[in-house]
Design a protein around this motif. Structure first.
Motif, PDB file in Angstrom:
ATOM      1  N   ASN A  27     -16.180   6.648   5.758  1.00 15.86           N
ATOM      2  CA  ASN A  27     -17.423   5.874   5.797  1.00 15.86           C
ATOM      3  C   ASN A  27     -17.197   4.524   6.471  1.00 15.86           C
ATOM      4  N   SER A  28     -16.077   3.879   6.149  1.00 21.57           N
ATOM      5  CA  SER A  28     -15.751   2.589   6.765  1.00 21.57           C
ATOM      6  C   SER A  28     -15.476   2.748   8.260  1.00 21.57           C
ATOM      7  N   ALA A  29     -14.814   3.842   8.637  1.00 25.21           N
ATOM      8  CA  ALA A  29     -14.541   4.091  10.056  1.00 25.21           C
ATOM      9  C   ALA A  29     -15.842   4.313  10.810  1.00 25.21           C
ATOM     10  N   GLY A  30     -16.790   5.016  10.184  1.00 24.12           N
ATOM     11  CA  GLY A  30     -18.089   5.231  10.818  1.00 24.12           C
ATOM     12  C   GLY A  30     -18.829   3.931  11.021  1.00 24.12           C
ATOM     13  N   LEU A  31     -18.752   3.042  10.034  1.00 22.96           N
ATOM     14  CA  LEU A  31     -19.391   1.736  10.164  1.00 22.96           C
ATOM     15  C   LEU A  31     -18.739   0.939  11.289  1.00 22.96           C
ATOM     16  N   ALA A  32     -17.399   0.986  11.365  1.00 21.07           N
ATOM     17  CA  ALA A  32     -16.694   0.275  12.429  1.00 21.07           C
ATOM     18  C   ALA A  32     -17.104   0.803  13.803  1.00 21.07           C
ATOM     19  N   ALA A  33     -17.288   2.117  13.915  1.00 22.71           N
ATOM     20  CA  ALA A  33     -17.715   2.710  15.182  1.00 22.71           C
ATOM     21  C   ALA A  33     -19.111   2.229  15.559  1.00 22.71           C
ATOM     22  N   THR A  34     -19.985   2.121  14.554  1.00 27.57           N
ATOM     23  CA  THR A  34     -21.351   1.649  14.802  1.00 27.57           C
ATOM     24  C   THR A  34     -21.352   0.208  15.292  1.00 27.57           C
ATOM     25  N   LEU A  35     -20.505  -0.642  14.703  1.00 23.59           N
ATOM     26  CA  LEU A  35     -20.493  -2.064  15.023  1.00 23.59           C
ATOM     27  C   LEU A  35     -19.642  -2.397  16.247  1.00 23.59           C
ATOM     28  N   PRO A  82       0.823  -1.214   0.000  1.00 22.89           N
ATOM     29  CA  PRO A  82       0.000   0.000   0.000  1.00 22.89           C
ATOM     30  C   PRO A  82       0.856   1.263   0.000  1.00 22.89           C
ATOM     31  N   THR A  83       0.439   2.238  -0.780  1.00 19.10           N
ATOM     32  CA  THR A  83       1.149   3.526  -0.821  1.00 19.10           C
ATOM     33  C   THR A  83       0.258   4.649  -0.316  1.00 19.10           C
ATOM     34  N   ASP A  84      -0.847   4.282   0.289  1.00 13.89           N
ATOM     35  CA  ASP A  84      -1.824   5.260   0.775  1.00 13.89           C
ATOM     36  C   ASP A  84      -1.173   6.168   1.822  1.00 13.89           C
ATOM     37  N   ASP A  85      -1.379   7.486   1.672  1.00  7.29           N
ATOM     38  CA  ASP A  85      -0.802   8.424   2.635  1.00  7.29           C
ATOM     39  C   ASP A  85      -1.861   9.041   3.549  1.00  7.29           C
ATOM     40  N   GLY A  86      -3.056   8.426   3.559  1.00  8.96           N
ATOM     41  CA  GLY A  86      -4.089   8.862   4.495  1.00  8.96           C
ATOM     42  C   GLY A  86      -4.800  10.138   4.093  1.00  8.96           C
ATOM     43  N   PRO A  87      -5.421  10.846   5.052  1.00  6.01           N
ATOM     44  CA  PRO A  87      -5.427  10.566   6.498  1.00  6.01           C
ATOM     45  C   PRO A  87      -6.124   9.244   6.827  1.00  6.01           C
ATOM     46  N   PHE A  88      -5.762   8.676   7.990  1.00  2.00           N
ATOM     47  CA  PHE A  88      -6.278   7.387   8.415  1.00  2.00           C
ATOM     48  C   PHE A  88      -7.199   7.548   9.626  1.00  2.00           C
ATOM     49  N   TYR A  89      -8.163   6.613   9.718  1.00  2.66           N
ATOM     50  CA  TYR A  89      -9.181   6.699  10.766  1.00  2.66           C
ATOM     51  C   TYR A  89      -9.376   5.336  11.439  1.00  2.66           C
ATOM     52  N   HIS A  90      -9.832   5.405  12.689  1.00  2.00           N
ATOM     53  CA  HIS A  90     -10.178   4.196  13.438  1.00  2.00           C
ATOM     54  C   HIS A  90     -11.502   4.460  14.153  1.00  2.00           C
ATOM     55  N   ARG A 122     -17.167   6.992  18.054  1.00  4.87           N
ATOM     56  CA  ARG A 122     -16.074   7.936  17.836  1.00  4.87           C
ATOM     57  C   ARG A 122     -15.253   7.505  16.623  1.00  4.87           C
ATOM     58  N   ILE A 123     -14.771   8.502  15.905  1.00  5.63           N
ATOM     59  CA  ILE A 123     -13.798   8.260  14.838  1.00  5.63           C
ATOM     60  C   ILE A 123     -12.548   9.050  15.176  1.00  5.63           C
ATOM     61  N   TYR A 124     -11.469   8.314  15.415  1.00  6.73           N
ATOM     62  CA  TYR A 124     -10.207   8.963  15.721  1.00  6.73           C
ATOM     63  C   TYR A 124      -9.337   9.029  14.458  1.00  6.73           C
ATOM     64  N   ILE A 125      -8.597  10.117  14.335  1.00  5.81           N
ATOM     65  CA  ILE A 125      -7.595  10.233  13.284  1.00  5.81           C
ATOM     66  C   ILE A 125      -6.313   9.618  13.841  1.00  5.81           C
ATOM     67  N   VAL A 126      -5.736   8.687  13.098  1.00  2.00           N
ATOM     68  CA  VAL A 126      -4.589   7.939  13.612  1.00  2.00           C
ATOM     69  C   VAL A 126      -3.435   7.974  12.613  1.00  2.00           C
ATOM     70  N   GLU A 127      -2.253   7.675  13.117  1.00  2.00           N
ATOM     71  CA  GLU A 127      -1.097   7.514  12.236  1.00  2.00           C
ATOM     72  C   GLU A 127      -0.398   6.207  12.598  1.00  2.00           C
ATOM     73  N   HIS A 168      -3.710  -7.961  14.896  1.00  3.08           N
ATOM     74  CA  HIS A 168      -3.398  -6.689  14.240  1.00  3.08           C
ATOM     75  C   HIS A 168      -4.357  -5.613  14.740  1.00  3.08           C
ATOM     76  N   ILE A 169      -3.971  -4.367  14.544  1.00  6.77           N
ATOM     77  CA  ILE A 169      -4.868  -3.240  14.774  1.00  6.77           C
ATOM     78  C   ILE A 169      -5.318  -2.742  13.397  1.00  6.77           C
ATOM     79  N   TYR A 170      -6.597  -2.482  13.270  1.00  7.81           N
ATOM     80  CA  TYR A 170      -7.170  -2.178  11.959  1.00  7.81           C
ATOM     81  C   TYR A 170      -7.517  -0.695  11.831  1.00  7.81           C
ATOM     82  N   PHE A 171      -7.379  -0.181  10.616  1.00 11.78           N
ATOM     83  CA  PHE A 171      -7.710   1.220  10.367  1.00 11.78           C
ATOM     84  C   PHE A 171      -8.039   1.391   8.893  1.00 11.78           C
ATOM     85  N   THR A 172      -8.471   2.567   8.517  1.00 14.72           N
ATOM     86  CA  THR A 172      -8.919   2.810   7.154  1.00 14.72           C
ATOM     87  C   THR A 172      -8.663   4.261   6.762  1.00 14.72           C
ATOM     88  N   ALA A 173      -8.576   4.491   5.464  1.00 13.53           N
ATOM     89  CA  ALA A 173      -8.493   5.857   4.952  1.00 13.53           C
ATOM     90  C   ALA A 173      -9.851   6.322   4.438  1.00 13.53           C
TER      91      ALA A 173
END
Length: 249
Positions: free
Chosen positions: A165-173, A121-129, A181-186, A157-162
């Motif tokens: 919408n996916s972070a919001g779904l993870a927070a709901t579940l 992956p070359t994604d540079d974010g921003p990333f969310y959890h 909560r959706i945190y911005i992570v690095e 592993h610890i999971y995160f996303t850029a």
């Protein structure tokens, strides 16, 4: 700006419904659902997704090849970093079709293109959890928590996303009684595509979902995002309850 995968996009929802029918053994109904998705597409991104699923379900190799090449053509027109994660899968499916048809020259070309487009992956974010935990700036999120999908499973592993919408779904579940909560992570170390979603429902890693064995540092919090409606919450809770798939840990 990178395209955001939206699980509530009408075309994606139709494809998800089609996949559910397919898993239930209703291939003809699934095909009709994917065809409906294709007919209702509005742009190349939606056409790329719908044609991929139409290609997957075809019984004829020639028809499968036609739809997979259509999906690739739409993906190439988009020229989006997110969509590029699907290139290896599309080229691979096209190569297999040519091989089955005895066209070994075009099979070889597409196998080579599939390998050439793979990579870390070359994604540079921003990333969310997404979570229900009450955390602070500079706190570290580490592996070893319980899975949202199988509570008895400790995650390696610890999971995160850029994708917010996916972070919001993870927070709901997420488990717990706290507020979503959706945190911005690095990431503090190397990370990889989440194999639980990459090339599973959709080609590549359209949800921009990642995992790491190294901690994630919280650097901020998103306080305004589009939350799921009560109906959407019920739909996702039902899907979660019915999910019998294995988790790659």
């Amino acid at each position: 700006m990178k395209i955001k995968f939206d699980p509530n996009n009408p075309i994606i929802k139709l494809c998800m419904t089609g996949m559910g029918l397919e898993e239930g053994g209703n291939s003809d109904e699934a095909l009709a659902m994917f065809q409906k998705a294709w007919e209702e597409t509005r742009d190349d991104y939606e056409r790329f997704i719908a044609s991929y699923h139409l290609g997957r379900i075809q019984k004829s190799t020639i028809d499968k090849l036609k739809w997979m090449e259509t999906s690739l053509h739409c993906a190439l027109k988009i020229n989006d970093e997110n969509v590029k994660s699907a290139y290896p899968t599309l080229y691979l499916n096209i190569a297999k079709c040519y091989e089955e048809l005895g066209d070994f020259e075009n099979a070889k070309i597409n196998y080579e293109l599939s390998n050439a487009t793979k990579g870390a992956p070359t994604d540079d974010g921003p990333f969310y959890h997404g979570t229900k935990a009450d955390l602070k700036i500079d706190d570290l999120l580490t592996a070893g928590g319980n899975s949202n999908y199988k509570p008895e499973l400790k995650m390696n592993h610890i999971y995160f996303t850029a994708n917010i919408n996916s972070a919001g779904l993870a927070a709901t579940l997420a488990k717990g009684e706290g507020r979503e909560r959706i945190y911005i992570v690095e990431p503090t170390g190397e990370f990889e595509n989440d194999p639980n979603v990459t090339d599973k429902k959709f080609p590549g890693n359209l949800t921009r979902s990642y995992r790491s064995k190294k901690p994630l540092r919280i650097i901020g919090e998103v306080t305004d995002w589009t939350k799921l409606t009560p109906k959407e919450r019920r739909e996702w809770s039902d899907k979660l309850a019915k999910n019998k798939g294995e988790i790659i840990n």
